[in-house]
Design a protein around this motif. Sequence first.
Motif, PDB file in Angstrom:
ATOM      1  N   LEU A  85      90.660 -31.711   6.135  1.00 24.12           N
ATOM      2  CA  LEU A  85      89.346 -32.354   6.986  1.00 24.12           C
ATOM      3  C   LEU A  85      88.519 -33.215   5.995  1.00 24.12           C
ATOM      4  CD1 LEU A  85      88.517 -29.488   8.993  1.00 24.12           C
ATOM      5  CD2 LEU A  85      90.143 -31.108   9.790  1.00 24.12           C
ATOM      6  N   HIS A 135      85.197 -29.213  10.377  1.00 26.06           N
ATOM      7  CA  HIS A 135      85.338 -30.593  11.143  1.00 26.06           C
ATOM      8  C   HIS A 135      84.159 -31.664  11.088  1.00 26.06           C
ATOM      9  CE1 HIS A 135      89.299 -30.663  12.880  1.00 26.06           C
ATOM     10  NE2 HIS A 135      89.064 -29.575  13.305  1.00 26.06           N
ATOM     11  N   SER A 136      83.052 -30.942  11.231  1.00 27.63           N
ATOM     12  CA  SER A 136      81.559 -31.800  11.007  1.00 27.63           C
ATOM     13  C   SER A 136      81.200 -32.251   9.864  1.00 27.63           C
ATOM     14  CB  SER A 136      80.540 -30.847  11.837  1.00 27.63           C
ATOM     15  OG  SER A 136      80.026 -29.691  10.760  1.00 27.63           O
ATOM     16  N   VAL A 180      94.766 -25.459   9.274  1.00 26.89           N
ATOM     17  CA  VAL A 180      94.031 -26.314   8.684  1.00 26.89           C
ATOM     18  C   VAL A 180      93.676 -26.172   7.264  1.00 26.89           C
ATOM     19  CG1 VAL A 180      91.518 -27.361   8.555  1.00 26.89           C
ATOM     20  CG2 VAL A 180      92.787 -26.813  10.730  1.00 26.89           C
TER      21      VAL A 180
END
Length: 245
Positions: free
Chosen positions: A40, A18-19, A69
């Motif tokens: 993402l 996510h980052s 994901v």
Amino acid sequence: MSAPVPGWTAQDIVAHLHSIGTEEIRAGMGRFGINTATALGVANADLRPLARKLKRNHERSLALWDSGVREARLMAAFTGEPKKITIEECRRWAGDFDSWEIVDTVSDLFVDTLFWRQLVEEFAADEREFVRRTAFAMLAWASVHLKKEPDATFLSYLPLVGGSFPRRAQFRQESSQLGVAANRQTVGGFAWPCPCPGAGTCQLREQDGALDRQGCGKNFRMPKPTNASPPERPDRARIAAAGSR
């Protein structure tokens, strides 16, 4: 967040993904027909080095897959353990396939299992688009990377490959067309002697004119690329290429 280490949990990995994801990368995936519903925005060029740092871990790979994901599922494939994953887990993963990219990546893991041939036969008979694609993606990967597997193994799939032709019209989806393109790149674009065991028994005929296959003794022809060399096992790759159509 600290640098990636093998001790990271699935939650740590998902948080890291996510980052580092970007909307620019995510938007670009659509140009390649990748399903971005859960993406993402992390490129494979970043995922593979990350996987090498994290090392393989079967239980963690299952948790990564269950996250749903896109990048986490690719990491599950990169870091899964083929000697520990069960055939039921493979079937469950295949039932979740929703993109050609996921299929082609996970197929590499499936080929390294002891039961990969059983999966090929099961998946090839499945009517679900991405599950069926998996069978031929596995054959393409196996034909190149299972160097100790005898040629007889791959020749035995000729009936399976030939049986796919009458149903081609049912599988004209984008993913199938992309699969053909990828497999033809594997072949390398050269003319090779027919691998069929006897004259007049060739089962690799193509109906759309892309392949010059009129019977045994004929060559498999595609435009020859510049500055390229033949693949090590062209006969195997050719069988897989024909089957993915």
